[in-house]
Design a protein around this motif. Structure first.
Motif, PDB file in Angstrom:
ATOM      1  N   GLU A  86       0.802  -1.267  -0.068  1.00  0.00           N
ATOM      2  CA  GLU A  86      -0.031  -0.002  -0.032  1.00  0.00           C
ATOM      3  C   GLU A  86       1.022   1.276   0.078  1.00  0.00           C
ATOM      4  O   GLU A  86       0.511   2.214  -0.635  1.00  0.00           O
ATOM      5  CB  GLU A  86      -0.963  -0.048   1.079  1.00  0.00           C
ATOM      6  N   ALA A  87       1.807   1.167   0.792  1.00  0.00           N
ATOM      7  CA  ALA A  87       2.829   2.272   0.723  1.00  0.00           C
ATOM      8  C   ALA A  87       3.525   2.606  -0.598  1.00  0.00           C
ATOM      9  O   ALA A  87       3.503   3.658  -1.204  1.00  0.00           O
ATOM     10  CB  ALA A  87       3.915   2.304   1.740  1.00  0.00           C
ATOM     11  N   LEU A  88       4.050   1.332  -1.271  1.00  0.00           N
ATOM     12  CA  LEU A  88       4.410   1.466  -2.536  1.00  0.00           C
ATOM     13  C   LEU A  88       3.454   2.149  -3.480  1.00  0.00           C
ATOM     14  O   LEU A  88       3.745   3.062  -4.395  1.00  0.00           O
ATOM     15  CB  LEU A  88       4.864  -0.004  -3.018  1.00  0.00           C
ATOM     16  N   ALA A  89       2.031   1.548  -3.532  1.00  0.00           N
ATOM     17  CA  ALA A  89       1.107   2.130  -4.405  1.00  0.00           C
ATOM     18  C   ALA A  89       0.753   3.696  -4.198  1.00  0.00           C
ATOM     19  O   ALA A  89       0.715   4.465  -5.189  1.00  0.00           O
ATOM     20  CB  ALA A  89      -0.269   1.271  -4.110  1.00  0.00           C
ATOM     21  N   THR A  90       0.829   4.107  -2.770  1.00  0.00           N
ATOM     22  CA  THR A  90       0.757   5.547  -2.544  1.00  0.00           C
ATOM     23  C   THR A  90       1.778   6.453  -3.230  1.00  0.00           C
ATOM     24  O   THR A  90       1.531   7.661  -3.463  1.00  0.00           O
ATOM     25  CB  THR A  90       0.675   5.669  -1.168  1.00  0.00           C
ATOM     26  N   SER A  91       2.818   5.903  -3.265  1.00  0.00           N
ATOM     27  CA  SER A  91       4.070   6.618  -3.916  1.00  0.00           C
ATOM     28  C   SER A  91       3.797   7.077  -5.452  1.00  0.00           C
ATOM     29  O   SER A  91       4.370   7.975  -5.908  1.00  0.00           O
ATOM     30  CB  SER A  91       5.421   5.982  -3.775  1.00  0.00           C
ATOM     31  N   TYR A  92       2.598   6.481  -5.883  1.00  0.00           N
ATOM     32  CA  TYR A  92       2.416   6.706  -7.380  1.00  0.00           C
ATOM     33  C   TYR A  92       1.350   7.557  -7.427  1.00  0.00           C
ATOM     34  O   TYR A  92       1.004   8.193  -8.484  1.00  0.00           O
ATOM     35  CB  TYR A  92       2.139   5.353  -8.011  1.00  0.00           C
ATOM     36  N   GLN A  93       0.662   8.209  -6.255  1.00  0.00           N
ATOM     37  CA  GLN A  93      -0.397   8.854  -6.446  1.00  0.00           C
ATOM     38  C   GLN A  93      -0.453  10.287  -7.091  1.00  0.00           C
ATOM     39  O   GLN A  93      -0.890  10.743  -7.782  1.00  0.00           O
ATOM     40  CB  GLN A  93      -1.045   9.079  -5.036  1.00  0.00           C
ATOM     41  N   VAL A  94       0.783  11.007  -6.298  1.00  0.00           N
ATOM     42  CA  VAL A  94       1.063  12.471  -6.860  1.00  0.00           C
ATOM     43  C   VAL A  94       1.724  12.278  -8.338  1.00  0.00           C
ATOM     44  O   VAL A  94       1.028  13.180  -9.117  1.00  0.00           O
ATOM     45  CB  VAL A  94       2.162  13.157  -5.987  1.00  0.00           C
TER      46      VAL A  94
END
Length: 204
Positions: free
Chosen positions: A107-115
């Motif tokens: 989830e933290a890895l996926a979150t790094s792609y949000q911005v």
């Protein structure tokens, strides 16, 4: 090639050097063998190629699927080193390539792609992970010379975890993106890194 590229970083460098497959002659979904034959790849093709190469070095073929509000999904090959998650990816967009293995969870890895996903239409809405060996036990996603459309159908059936981005943050980055592209119609990789600042520190 499989013997030469033994690490995620080596595969990421190879994938980034490939011309992006813009499917000018029609949609494709090529395996590793097809990517080598045509010397081009889009995100899912790059993911399948990375999974094929690194599986031969003992790394499971795990993938991360990111959903977007505009229907333009992104797929990455993911891995663990010393308990931390990283990714290998190919994209038209500078911020959507791989990540160094520094993330505590998928989830933290996926979150790094949000911005970096925010452009004029894109916004990550959810993520899903899967092992290609169990997701597609009867599909030759490694070496088939035909398009492997069953891979895309299987990814669309995955149950995704929601990954909300605050509306205020989304609007802010969308405006910043629009202003940046107006000033830099064809930005370099260095310009993108400056634009994203701290959000770019873990990019490969």
């Amino acid at each position: 090639m499989i013997a030469a590229f033994r690490t995620p970083r080596a595969v990421q460098r190879w994938a980034r050097a490939l011309p992006y497959n813009r499917e000018a002659a029609g949609e494709t979904l090529r395996t590793f063998r097809g990517v080598l034959q045509h010397r081009t790849a889009h995100c899912l093709e790059g993911c399948l190629a990375a999974a094929t190469v690194l599986e031969q070095h003992g790394v499971p073929p795990l993938i991360l699927h990111l959903d977007s509000q505009d229907g333009l999904a992104h797929i990455l090959w993911v891995f663990q080193q010393r308990g931390r998650w990283g990714a290998v990816g190919r994209s038209r967009d500078e911020g959507l390539h791989g990540r160094a293995p520094v993330f505590d969870s998928l989830e933290a890895l996926a979150t790094s792609y949000q911005v970096p996903y925010v452009d004029f239409t894109g916004r990550v809405t959810g993520w899903a992970a899967a092992d290609l060996r169990t997701l597609l036990p009867r599909t030759n996603w490694r070496l088939d010379l035909r398009n492997v459309w069953s891979v895309d159908r299987a990814l669309l059936r995955l149950r995704h975890h929601r990954l909300p981005m605050a509306n205020g943050a989304y609007r802010e980055w969308k405006q910043r993106y629009a202003d940046f592209r107006a000033e830099h119609p064809a930005p370099s990789a260095r310009a993108w890194h400056r634009f994203y600042g701290a959000h770019a520190r873990d990019w490969w």
